[in-house]
Design an enzyme around this catalytic site. Structure first.
Site, PDB file in Angstrom:
ATOM      1  N   PRO A  24      -2.255  -2.902   2.207  1.00  0.00           N
ATOM      2  CA  PRO A  24      -1.350  -2.489   3.285  1.00  0.00           C
ATOM      3  C   PRO A  24      -2.129  -2.070   4.526  1.00  0.00           C
ATOM      4  O   PRO A  24      -3.126  -1.356   4.427  1.00  0.00           O
ATOM      5  CB  PRO A  24      -0.592  -1.303   2.679  1.00  0.00           C
ATOM      6  CG  PRO A  24      -1.459  -0.815   1.569  1.00  0.00           C
ATOM      7  CD  PRO A  24      -2.181  -1.998   1.044  1.00  0.00           C
ATOM      8  N   THR A  26      -1.254  -0.781   8.548  1.00  0.00           N
ATOM      9  CA  THR A  26      -0.259  -0.456   9.567  1.00  0.00           C
ATOM     10  C   THR A  26      -0.530  -1.252  10.835  1.00  0.00           C
ATOM     11  O   THR A  26      -1.627  -1.196  11.389  1.00  0.00           O
ATOM     12  CB  THR A  26      -0.279   1.050   9.878  1.00  0.00           C
ATOM     13  OG1 THR A  26       0.010   1.769   8.681  1.00  0.00           O
ATOM     14  CG2 THR A  26       0.757   1.396  10.931  1.00  0.00           C
ATOM     15  N   GLN A 108       5.258  -1.179   0.511  1.00  0.00           N
ATOM     16  CA  GLN A 108       4.712   0.164   0.354  1.00  0.00           C
ATOM     17  C   GLN A 108       5.677   1.172   0.979  1.00  0.00           C
ATOM     18  O   GLN A 108       5.989   1.092   2.167  1.00  0.00           O
ATOM     19  CB  GLN A 108       3.339   0.294   1.021  1.00  0.00           C
ATOM     20  CG  GLN A 108       2.682   1.644   0.737  1.00  0.00           C
ATOM     21  CD  GLN A 108       1.402   1.862   1.507  1.00  0.00           C
ATOM     22  OE1 GLN A 108       1.450   2.093   2.713  1.00  0.00           O
ATOM     23  NE2 GLN A 108       0.264   1.802   0.820  1.00  0.00           N
ATOM     24  N   TYR A 191      -0.909  11.764   2.949  1.00  0.00           N
ATOM     25  CA  TYR A 191       0.511  11.731   3.278  1.00  0.00           C
ATOM     26  C   TYR A 191       1.293  12.564   2.244  1.00  0.00           C
ATOM     27  O   TYR A 191       0.693  13.228   1.390  1.00  0.00           O
ATOM     28  CB  TYR A 191       0.995  10.288   3.386  1.00  0.00           C
ATOM     29  CG  TYR A 191       0.321   9.565   4.530  1.00  0.00           C
ATOM     30  CD1 TYR A 191       0.514   9.976   5.846  1.00  0.00           C
ATOM     31  CD2 TYR A 191      -0.553   8.500   4.311  1.00  0.00           C
ATOM     32  CE1 TYR A 191      -0.131   9.350   6.906  1.00  0.00           C
ATOM     33  CE2 TYR A 191      -1.204   7.869   5.363  1.00  0.00           C
ATOM     34  CZ  TYR A 191      -0.988   8.302   6.654  1.00  0.00           C
ATOM     35  OH  TYR A 191      -1.636   7.690   7.700  1.00  0.00           O
ATOM     36  N   ARG A 241      -0.638   3.934  -4.742  1.00  0.00           N
ATOM     37  CA  ARG A 241      -1.879   4.031  -3.980  1.00  0.00           C
ATOM     38  C   ARG A 241      -2.361   5.475  -4.090  1.00  0.00           C
ATOM     39  O   ARG A 241      -1.629   6.412  -3.742  1.00  0.00           O
ATOM     40  CB  ARG A 241      -1.669   3.651  -2.522  1.00  0.00           C
ATOM     41  CG  ARG A 241      -2.973   3.623  -1.710  1.00  0.00           C
ATOM     42  CD  ARG A 241      -2.715   3.191  -0.277  1.00  0.00           C
ATOM     43  NE  ARG A 241      -3.935   3.173   0.514  1.00  0.00           N
ATOM     44  CZ  ARG A 241      -4.751   2.141   0.649  1.00  0.00           C
ATOM     45  NH1 ARG A 241      -4.465   1.006   0.022  1.00  0.00           N
ATOM     46  NH2 ARG A 241      -5.830   2.204   1.397  1.00  0.00           N
TER      47      ARG A 241
END
Length: 265
Positions: A24, A26, A108, A191, A241
């Site tokens: 992934p 961004t 994701q 996160y 993840r």
């Protein structure tokens, strides 16, 4: 004996045409809406993203860029979202283009937690995390793109945790409706879920804090709730993840080496 990277591989009941996985990344390529930063348009995948993902369909598996699951989890302008039917409809064009080229794609699911700014959250005007530990170092961006200091997060209440679990389930259902082959829960890089997993950011004294088992409770509840929903994904279509030794986002806990997720285990 090692297998060739170009050989087929079966996982989650799916046969991948090779063993190459696109991670992934961004891109923030949804259409900007400078006159209305709260418009749904700036979270909808567009034709550029259809092209981007279809060009990479030769990978055995694509994991999409982080996709924001709700308002409180939002904090990256023009990054895609998956909280409304309109998002699923737009994502379906991406998924169909990948499938048309024989690709497999997972979404994701992403909640930024404290790595955001309250201006993205007009309904609450706050940011949330496991505890009230402010991210030190670096700077945030507000909803208008201005550079600002990180704010002190509000510890999530149990009601907010339950709502967040429900929002992950809703997003998983929408991902399934869009045609995704599975999902990955973003539990890394400082996160929200990682903020619960790591003792540096989790100072709670309830059942979501303290022991590693308790700190893993949020991730476990999200996973179990998704599995239990017949319109979402089964266990073998859910990935995670993790970054137990990562320092991004002012992370890195002294007890990480004792974690069952540590690469030393």
């Amino acid at each position: 004996m090692s297998e060739d990277l170009g050989s087929k591989f079966t996982i989650g009941g799916q046969t991948l045409k090779n063993r190459l996985v696109m991670a992934p990344m961004t891109r923030a390529r949804c259409d900007p809406t400078p006159n209305d930063p709260y418009s749904i348009q700036n979270g909808l995948p567009n034709d550029l993203m259809v092209t981007y993902y279809s060009q990479r369909a030769s990978a055995g598996l694509i994991i999409s860029e982080g996709t924001q699951i709700n308002e409180l989890g939002t904090g990256w302008m023009c990054a895609p979202k998956i909280s409304h039917e309109e998002h699923a409809v737009a994502w379906k064009k991406v998924v169909d283009a990948v499938h048309d080229k024989g690709g497999v794609i997972y979404m994701q699911l992403w909640h930024l937690g404290r790595q955001t700014h309250s201006s993205f959250h007009p309904a609450t005007n706050k940011i949330v995390s496991a505890s009230d530990v402010t991210l030190m170092g670096g700077e945030a961006k507000d909803v208008h793109g201005n550079t600002v200091e990180y704010e002190q997060p509000t510890p999530m209440t149990k009601d907010e945790i339950r709502e967040t679990v429900g929002d992950f389930v809703r997003s998983a259902r929408l991902a399934k409706k869009a045609g995704f082959d599975g999902i990955e829960l973003h539990s890394a890089n400082g996160y929200l879920i990682d903020q619960f997993l790591q003792s540096k950011t989790n100072k709670r004294t309830d059942e979501y804090g303290g022991s590693m088992e308790n700190r893993m409770r949020l991730l476990r509840e999200i996973t179990e709730a998704i599995i239990a929903d017949p319109d979402a994904f089964p266990a073998n279509r859910i990935g995670f993840r993790l970054s137990p030794n990562g320092a991004f986002g002012d992370m890195g806990s002294p007890d990480n080496d004792d974690s069952p997720m540590s690469p030393r285990k």
